[in-house]
Write a protein that holds these residues in place. Structure first.
Motif, short mmCIF file in Angstrom:
data_model
loop_
_atom_site.label_atom_id
_atom_site.label_comp_id
_atom_site.label_asym_id
_atom_site.label_seq_id
_atom_site.Cartn_x
_atom_site.Cartn_y
_atom_site.Cartn_z
N PHE A 111 0.84 -1.20 0.00
CA PHE A 111 0.00 0.00 0.00
C PHE A 111 0.87 1.24 0.00
O PHE A 111 1.68 1.44 0.91
N PRO A 112 0.71 2.10 -1.01
CA PRO A 112 -0.09 1.89 -2.23
C PRO A 112 0.66 1.01 -3.23
O PRO A 112 1.87 0.81 -3.10
N SER A 155 -7.77 -1.79 -2.58
CA SER A 155 -7.45 -0.47 -2.01
C SER A 155 -5.99 -0.09 -2.29
O SER A 155 -5.67 1.09 -2.42
N ASP A 156 -5.09 -1.09 -2.38
CA ASP A 156 -3.70 -0.81 -2.76
C ASP A 156 -3.65 -0.22 -4.16
O ASP A 156 -2.94 0.76 -4.42
N GLU A 209 -2.30 -7.98 -4.81
CA GLU A 209 -2.52 -6.74 -4.07
C GLU A 209 -4.01 -6.60 -3.74
O GLU A 209 -4.86 -7.16 -4.43
#
Length: 427
Positions: free
Chosen positions: A337-338, A393-394, A390
Motif C-alpha cells: 500500500f499503495p 485499495s492498494d 494486491e
C-alpha cells in the motif's frame, strides 16, 4: 420494499417498468434495490438479463421524459409554489441550477447514481428549457448505464445481493461524485484555458518583479510543489487508521466482484495485462516518449529533464509511501500500500497520454492514445487484484498517488515553459 419485491416476483417486467417510471416522476420508490433484486432473479434464471435492462431503461426513459415535459409545461412559478410535493422546492432548484452551471448537461448522465438528484433533473431540464435533443442524448444514455449497472450487479452478486447492495451503492455514489469533479475540472480548464494561462503568466511576472531573479522564482515554485506533496502525504497518513475499516469493506466487495466476473478463463489475458507494468514494457514506453520529445518537442531539453524528474521521483515516492504506510499485502510478503505497479503505470502511461496529444493535431490519434493509456492503467491494476497480489485499495491508492505526482509534474512543466517568456522591470 418487501411488498414491491413480491410484486416483482409475481409480475416481473411490468412491475420493473412501472416502478422505475414512477420513481423518475419523483415517487419515493427504491429503484436501485429493486434493480439489484431483479439481477438476483436473473441469477436464478427466472428473468432474462438483456430484456430486463431494456425494460428497466424504457421505464426510466418514460419517467424522466414525462418529468421533462411536465417541467416545461408547468414552468418555474408552479414548482416554486408546489414543487415540495416532488422534492423540488426553491432551495433545491437553486442547488441543481448551480450544478448544471458547473457540470453542464453531462450531469444528466451521472445524476441517476446520486440519490435525491435523479428524481428532479427531468423537471429541472424542462423548467430551464434545455433542448429536447440535448436532454434526450444525455439522460437516455444515463438511463441505460444506470439500469444496466444495477441489474448486472444483482446478477453478479447472486445470493449475496442483499449483503453487498448498500455498500456497492455507497461506492458508486462516491465514484459518481469523483467523475463529476473530474468532468468539472476538465470543463473549467477548457472554458477558461486562455484566462488561466494569462493569470498564471501575470502572477509569475509579478513574482519575478518581486524576487528579481528567474533562478529564485524557480526554486520557490519547486519548494511549493515539494511542500504540497509532503503535506498531502502527511494528511493521508493521519487519516489512514480511520480508513482502515473502509478499506476492508471495499476490498471484500471488489475482490468478490472481480472473482465473479473474471473466471479462470481470463488467466492468460490477465497475465498480458499485468505485463504493462513490468520493467521491459515500461522501458519501451519511456523510449517512445523520449523519441517523441526529440522529434516533436518544442522544449526538448526542458521536457527530457522533467521526464527524468518524474521517473526518478516515482521511485523515491514508492519507497517513501511504503515506509509511511507499511501495510502487508494479501500474500503477507512485502508492503503493497499503495501499489507500486499502479502508481508507476499511471505516471508513465499518463505522461505519454499528455505528451503525444500536446504535439499532435490529429484528434483520432489523441483519442486512441488517451483511451489506450486509460485502458492499460485500469487493466494492469485489475490483473493485480485478479491474481491476489494486491488488495483493491492498494491499487486505487496507487492510482491516486500516481495521479497527484503526475499532475503536479505536468503543471510544473507548463509553468516552467512560461518562465523564459516573462519580462520584468528591474527598477
Amino acid at each position: 420494499m418487501n411488498y414491491i419485491i413480491q410484486l416483482l416476483n409475481d409480475y416481473g417486467y411490468i412491475v420493473l417498468l412501472v416502478a422505475l417510471m414512477l420513481e423518475l416522476i419523483a415517487l419515493p420508490l427504491p429503484g436501485e434495490a429493486l434493480m439489484t433484486y431483479c439481477g438476483y432473479i436473473i441469477y436464478q434464471h427466472k428473468m432474462n438479463w438483456p430484456v430486463s435492462i431494456l425494460v428497466a431503461a424504457t421505464g426510466t426513459i418514460i419517467g424522466i421524459t414525462l418529468s421533462y415535459y411536465l417541467g416545461s409545461l408547468l414552468g418555474l412559478s408552479f414548482f416554486e409554489k408546489y414543487g415540495h410535493y416532488v422534492h423540488l422546492n426553491k432551495k433545491r432548484l437553486e442547488k441543481i441550477s448551480n450544478w448544471f452551471d458547473k457540470y453542464g448537461n453531462k450531469l444528466l448522465v451521472i445524476a441517476y447514481f446520486i440519490p435525491g438528484v435523479r428524481h428532479i433533473t427531468g423537471y429541472f431540464s424542462g423548467i430551464t428549457k434545455i433542448s429536447y435533443k440535448k436532454f434526450a442524448v444525455h439522460s437516455y444514455v444515463g438511463a441505460i448505464l444506470w439500469t444496466g449497472t444495477f441489474i448486472s450487479l444483482g446478477k453478479i452478486l447472486g445470493s449475496n445481493w442483499e449483503k453487498y447492495h448498500n455498500l456497492i451503492k455507497k461506492y458508486l455514489i462516491i465514484g459518481s461524485l469523483i467523475i463529476t469533479f473530474i468532468l468539472m475540472f476538465i470543463w473549467i480548464y477548457k472554458a477558461y484555458k486562455v484566462k488561466i494561462y494569462e493569470s498564471t503568466f501575470e502572477l509569475l511576472d509579478k513574482g519575478l518583479v518581486l524576487f528579481h531573479s528567474l533562478g529564485k522564482i524557480k526554486i520557490i515554485i519547486a519548494g511549493i510543489a515539494v511542500a504540497f506533496l509532503g503535506f498531502s502525504l502527511m494528511v493521508v497518513g493521519i487519516i489512514q487508521d480511520y480508513l482502515a475499516a473502509e478499506f476492508n469493506d471495499f476490498d471484500e466487495i471488489v475482490r468478490f466482484l472481480v472473482s465473479s466476473i473474471f473466471t479462470e478463463k481470463w488467466a492468460k489475458a490477465m497475465q498480458i495485462f499485468g505485463n504493462a507494468s513490468n520493467s521491459n514494457t515500461l522501458i519501451l514506453v519511456v523510449s517512445i516518449i523520449v523519441i517523441w520529445i526529440l522529434v516533436k518537442g518544442c522544449n526538448k531539453i526542458h521536457e527530457l529533464k522533467f521526464l527524468g524528474i518524474l521517473l526518478f521521483g516515482t521511485e523515491i515516492l514508492n519507497y517513501v509511501l511504503k515506509v509511511i504506510f507499511h501495510r502487508l499485502g494479501p500474500t503477507q510478503i512485502g508492503y503493497t500500500f499503495p501499489s507500486s505497479e499502479s502508481l508507476t503505470v499511471i505516471v508513465v502511461y499518463g505522461f505519454i497520454a499528455y505528451i503525444i496529444p500536446r504535439y499532435s493535431s490529429k484528434a483520432w490519434i489523441n483519442t486512441i492514445i488517451i483511451g489506450a493509456s486509460l485502458a492499460i492503467c485500469i487493466l494492469s491494476g485489475l490483473s493485480m487484484i485478479y491474481f491476489n497480489f494486491e488488495y483493491p485499495s492498494d491499487v486505487v491508492a496507487g492510482y491516486a498517488f500516481g495521479g497527484v505526482w503526475l499532475s503536479l509534474n505536468i503543471i510544473l512543466l507548463e509553468v516552467y515553459r512560461i518562465l523564459p517568456k516573462l519580462k520584468f522591470n528591474k527598477n
